[in-house]
Motif scaffolding. Structure first.
Motif, PDB file in Angstrom:
ATOM      1  N   UNK A 135       0.848  -1.187   0.000  1.00  0.00           N
ATOM      2  CA  UNK A 135       0.000   0.000   0.000  1.00  0.00           C
ATOM      3  C   UNK A 135       0.882   1.235   0.000  1.00  0.00           C
ATOM      4  N   UNK A 136       0.251   2.387  -0.154  1.00  0.00           N
ATOM      5  CA  UNK A 136       1.003   3.639  -0.197  1.00  0.00           C
ATOM      6  C   UNK A 136       1.671   3.935   1.141  1.00  0.00           C
ATOM      7  N   UNK A 137       1.066   3.460   2.207  1.00  0.00           N
ATOM      8  CA  UNK A 137       1.612   3.747   3.537  1.00  0.00           C
ATOM      9  C   UNK A 137       2.385   2.567   4.124  1.00  0.00           C
ATOM     10  N   UNK A 169       3.697  -9.041   1.170  1.00  0.00           N
ATOM     11  CA  UNK A 169       4.360  -9.964   2.087  1.00  0.00           C
ATOM     12  C   UNK A 169       3.482 -11.196   2.247  1.00  0.00           C
ATOM     13  N   UNK A 170       4.012 -12.360   1.886  1.00  0.00           N
ATOM     14  CA  UNK A 170       3.221 -13.592   1.894  1.00  0.00           C
ATOM     15  C   UNK A 170       3.835 -14.630   2.811  1.00  0.00           C
ATOM     16  N   UNK A 171       2.956 -15.311   3.564  1.00  0.00           N
ATOM     17  CA  UNK A 171       3.364 -16.403   4.449  1.00  0.00           C
ATOM     18  C   UNK A 171       2.827 -17.685   3.813  1.00  0.00           C
ATOM     19  N   UNK A 172       3.673 -18.306   2.996  1.00  0.00           N
ATOM     20  CA  UNK A 172       3.205 -19.348   2.087  1.00  0.00           C
ATOM     21  C   UNK A 172       2.805 -20.645   2.782  1.00  0.00           C
ATOM     22  N   UNK A 173       3.092 -20.793   4.065  1.00  0.00           N
ATOM     23  CA  UNK A 173       2.735 -22.017   4.785  1.00  0.00           C
ATOM     24  C   UNK A 173       1.564 -21.814   5.740  1.00  0.00           C
ATOM     25  N   UNK A 174       0.888 -20.656   5.645  1.00  0.00           N
ATOM     26  CA  UNK A 174      -0.236 -20.364   6.532  1.00  0.00           C
ATOM     27  C   UNK A 174      -1.427 -19.890   5.711  1.00  0.00           C
TER      28      UNK A 174
END
Length: 441
Positions: free
Chosen positions: A207-209, A215-220
């Motif tokens: 996002x702009x802020x 950001x990805x948590x590929x195991x959750x």
């Protein structure tokens, strides 16, 4: 179970007295079976009937087996677009659930030829979508579309089709741009939901802020939809395009790597492996949660839908074509083929995993090739109302990713319904074999 007709071999009188009681004893059983496992009926229009329709039975045992095989299996991946004078399944100007930027007709798109094509699989016929068949098969159930904007696009297509037969009541909405919504068809007690989850797994969207990368948590799994799995009977997953964006991936509490993250001290690993892990996590979670509680679920994974920009999307790229590609004009290759391959492979692996539980049915909704052949089906400049009303502009932003409604994406739901219908036929026949007496009613 005692044969109710056994008495006929002893005495005509006993048979005469016993048969009425046997009939009345079996009647409620048969009605009970038909209520919870209703029979499906083919479309009424002859040219829309499935190939080798299994409802027309023959006396040959081998012929019956062949008909059953044809009725319950069909590869919808390969085929061609053929002209169809019947036109769209609904009127886009009167369907209130279409996102404005995909309502091409109301936005003044002048060429309507894109509405008069249908997908013809090579091995069988694909019936025209019948809302009453959908209501019959999904009565008292909850179907949810989970994923990115393509999931929403497919959901709105389904709602528009169903609205021609019964009014959907919006009972819940939340989130920016109505990213979480739920409708209820009181006529058949059917719930239809959409969950915004562009990665299926837990993530923080840029996002702009906030951060410049996703950001990805590929195991959750993303619990915004995962927490509701216990209350879902059919789930349709759809992801792909958001994995092209810059992102940092986490696994096991630490950074796995990233995709296009200059300036950060992370290993560049691309997005293919992260997408594979996300799909694996989502399918594994569904299987384990539904399998553990003993409830069944139908799981579909819609394959990647190619875009058709001619040029860069942000540099006046457009999709000006007004007809489908012919077979020899376009082949599935490159990123489109790679994304689809990952989804197909993970679904096949999930099917193996699901065998340890009863009541789980999984299928790939393979729409990549049929979508690739439709460069004419996108909103293009008509993502905006009447973009050329004041003359031709030097540059008009085009949408060559999403699909006009009505449009080619309606075919995705035709295939979805046909797979569910064929599953029902197969299930009915298997139960008839286990309980042959009930098959007589």
């Amino acid at each position: 179970m005692t044969n109710p007709l056994k008495g006929q071999y002893h005495s005509h009188s006993l048979t005469k007295n016993f048969l009425p009681y046997a009939f009345y004893a079996l009647l409620p059983i048969a009605l009970f079976r038909m209520y919870f496992h209703p029979f499906s009926f083919p479309q009424s229009t002859p040219d829309q009937l499935p190939h080798n329709n299994s409802y027309i039975l023959t006396s040959s045992s081998s012929s019956k087996e062949e008909e059953i095989a044809n009725e319950t299996r069909c590869d919808y991946t390969n085929g061609k677009w053929v002209h169809d004078k019947m036109g769209p399944l609904y009127n886009g100007t009167t369907c209130g659930t279409i996102k404005d930027s995909q309502n091409c007709i109301s936005h003044g798109r002048p060429d309507l030829g894109y509405l008069y094509w249908r997908w013809q699989p090579s091995q069988c016929k694909l019936p025209r979508f019948d809302p009453n068949t959908f209501f019959h098969l999904l009565s008292n159930k909850h179907i949810a579309f989970v994923g990115d904007s393509m999931a929403r696009n497919q959901l709105e297509s389904l709602l528009c089709i169903l609205a021609t037969a019964s009014n959907p009541n919006l009972v819940y909405r939340d989130g920016e741009d109505n990213k979480f919504r739920r409708w209820h068809f009181t006529s058949h007690n059917i719930t239809v939901s959409v969950f915004w989850s562009p990665f299926l797994v837990r993530g923080v969207e840029k996002s702009k802020t906030g951060p410049d990368q996703n950001e990805l948590y590929v195991d959750t799994v993303d619990e915004r939809w995962g927490a509701d799995v216990d209350h879902i009977d059919t789930i349709v997953l759809s992801i792909g395009h958001w994995f092209l964006h810059p992102a940092v991936y986490y696994e096991g509490g630490s950074v796995l790597g990233c995709h296009y993250c200059p300036g950060l001290n992370h290993t560049e690993i691309g997005f293919y492996d992260a997408m594979r892990k996300a799909i694996k996590t989502a399918l594994k979670t569904i299987i384990e949660r539904k399998g553990a509680n003993g409830y069944g679920i139908d799981v579909f994974l819609t394959t990647f839908s190619p875009s058709h920009f001619e040029g860069e999307w942000d540099k006046a790229g457009a999709c000006p074509k007004t007809k489908p590609y012919k077979e020899e004009e376009k082949i599935l290759e490159g990123m489109d083929a790679d994304m689809r391959a990952i989804e197909v492979e993970e679904m096949e692996a999930a099917k193996v995993n699901a065998k340890q539980f009863d009541g789980l049915k999984l299928e790939i909704l393979d729409v990549t090739k049929l979508s690739l052949m439709r460069p004419d089906g996108h909103p293009g400049p008509y993502m905006y109302p009447f973009p050329f009303a004041n003359g031709v502009h030097e540059r008009v932003q085009n949408d060559c990713v999403h699909w006009c409604l009505p449009g080619p994406i309606d075919t995705w739901n035709q295939i979805l319904l046909e797979v569910i219908r064929r599953w029902n036929i197969q299930s009915t026949r298997e139960e008839s074999k286990e309980h042959p007496m009930l098959a007589r009613f």
